[in-house]
Design a protein around this motif. Structure first.
Motif, short mmCIF file in Angstrom:
data_model
loop_
_atom_site.label_atom_id
_atom_site.label_comp_id
_atom_site.label_asym_id
_atom_site.label_seq_id
_atom_site.Cartn_x
_atom_site.Cartn_y
_atom_site.Cartn_z
N ASP A 28 0.84 -1.21 0.00
CA ASP A 28 0.00 0.00 0.00
C ASP A 28 0.87 1.26 0.00
O ASP A 28 0.54 2.25 -0.66
CB ASP A 28 -0.91 0.01 1.23
CG ASP A 28 -2.01 -1.04 1.15
OD1 ASP A 28 -2.25 -1.57 0.05
OD2 ASP A 28 -2.62 -1.33 2.20
N TRP A 32 0.77 4.15 -2.79
CA TRP A 32 0.50 5.53 -2.39
C TRP A 32 1.58 6.48 -2.90
O TRP A 32 1.29 7.60 -3.36
CB TRP A 32 0.40 5.60 -0.87
CG TRP A 32 0.34 6.99 -0.32
CD1 TRP A 32 -0.69 7.89 -0.45
CD2 TRP A 32 1.35 7.64 0.45
NE1 TRP A 32 -0.38 9.06 0.19
CE2 TRP A 32 0.87 8.94 0.75
CE3 TRP A 32 2.60 7.26 0.93
CZ2 TRP A 32 1.60 9.86 1.50
CZ3 TRP A 32 3.33 8.17 1.68
CH2 TRP A 32 2.84 9.45 1.96
N ARG A 290 5.63 12.52 0.73
CA ARG A 290 5.17 12.10 -0.59
C ARG A 290 5.78 12.95 -1.69
O ARG A 290 6.13 12.45 -2.78
CB ARG A 290 3.64 12.17 -0.66
CG ARG A 290 3.06 11.47 -1.88
CD ARG A 290 1.54 11.51 -1.83
NE ARG A 290 0.98 10.65 -2.86
CZ ARG A 290 -0.33 10.51 -3.08
NH1 ARG A 290 -1.19 11.21 -2.33
NH2 ARG A 290 -0.78 9.73 -4.02
#
Length: 295
Positions: A28, A32, A290
């Motif tokens: 995951d 992401w 991110r």
């Protein structure tokens, strides 16, 4: 101070610790971030070969086989639960380490990076901590590396992995070092903390991480002296409110780490709550993570 770049610019291998056996959480995280490459970190104890290790080795072996170029990084205590250096150096635990090596080979994890005796300069990490008896730590490190290398089919790389800061008899990275022939990588764990300094700014906290004894500057010099690649196997944000005096939701720390890890062999965010929170607890830091590490 280097300014943050636009998007991912980190050539080192990216990894995450998302919890024991949490292969789905690692996947995951990769999704992401939009990354094709994401390595996994977990911890096994040599005393658990008849229980948890059987399941975990299969989980991670299946995960590794499911994608090209995946790497598994194992945090391995240098003594089993309830163990001590005297018995370890007498060979009492040799069979447990051999059995664990064979288990990893059977599950396709023979080329794992092994963080043997991780955070040996942390007095509270476990029985294998070296702050009271550095000589025993060094000797046990050499013993376990020799045992694991001798098992058929193994191609492990061994990471000599410390935390930031001195403790007890450990006053430098050299104190516990077992010798170049037993080490492939040198690693440093970094969290956004400064013990009992609640009023420190993000910049002050980072400067402390850089300049404190056994901090980043000494670590880089140590790695260069021994001509070893560097790693940052555990790093992360840490919440405010306890004696660790973490920086909380700090994009500044994420930026500094993104700059730091560029020339490392691998690095992994510790995205599991050991007391300081996870990325989900820090929305600003998560967004910056991110930005800096996403594909």
């Amino acid at each position: 101070m280097a300014m943050p770049s636009e998007g991912a610019d980190v050539p080192s291998r990216l990894g995450v610790y998302a919890g024991p056996g949490k292969t789905d959480a690692v996947n995951d995280s990769r999704t992401w971030l939009g990354r094709s490459q994401m390595d996994a970190t977990d911890y096994l104890d040599p005393s658990e070969n008849d229980g948890w290790n059987q399941y975990a080795a299969k989980y991670w072996g299946d995960w590794k086989k499911a994608g090209d170029g995946r790497q598994f990084v194992l945090g391995l205590p240098m003594l089993p639960k309830g163990g001590n250096f005297r018995d370890g150096l007498a060979g009492k635990y040799d069979s447990q380490f051999r059995d664990l090596a064979d288990l990893l080979v059977r599950n396709g994890l023979a080329d794992s990076v092994v963080r043997l005796g991780y955070e040996g300069n942390n007095k509270t990490i476990g029985a294998w901590q070296g702050t009271d008896d550095p000589a025993a730590y060094r000797e046990m490190f050499r013993r376990v590396v020799t045992l694991l290398r001798a098992q058929t089919g193994t191609h492990f790389r061994f990471d000599y992995n410390m935390a930031v800061g001195t403790s007890g008899k450990v006053t430098s990275f050299e104190t516990l070092y077992p010798g170049d022939s037993y080490v492939d990588i040198v690693g440093l764990n970094i969290y956004d903390v400064w013990w009992e300094h609640p009023d420190a700014t993000p910049a002050q906290r980072w400067d402390h991480t850089l300049t404190t004894p056994m901090g980043v500057k000494e670590f880089k010099k140590f790695a260069a002296t021994h001509t070893k690649p560097k790693s940052y196997p555990e790093w992360g944000l840490y919440g405010r409110g306890d004696a660790y005096m973490g920086g909380g939701d700090s994009p500044y720390f994420i930026d500094r780490m993104a700059d730091l890890v560029k020339d490392s062999a691998y690095q992994a965010y510790f995205d599991f709550d050991w007391g300081g929170g996870t990325l989900d607890d820090y929305p600003k830091g998560k967004a910056r993570y991110r930005l800096r590490f996403g594909g």
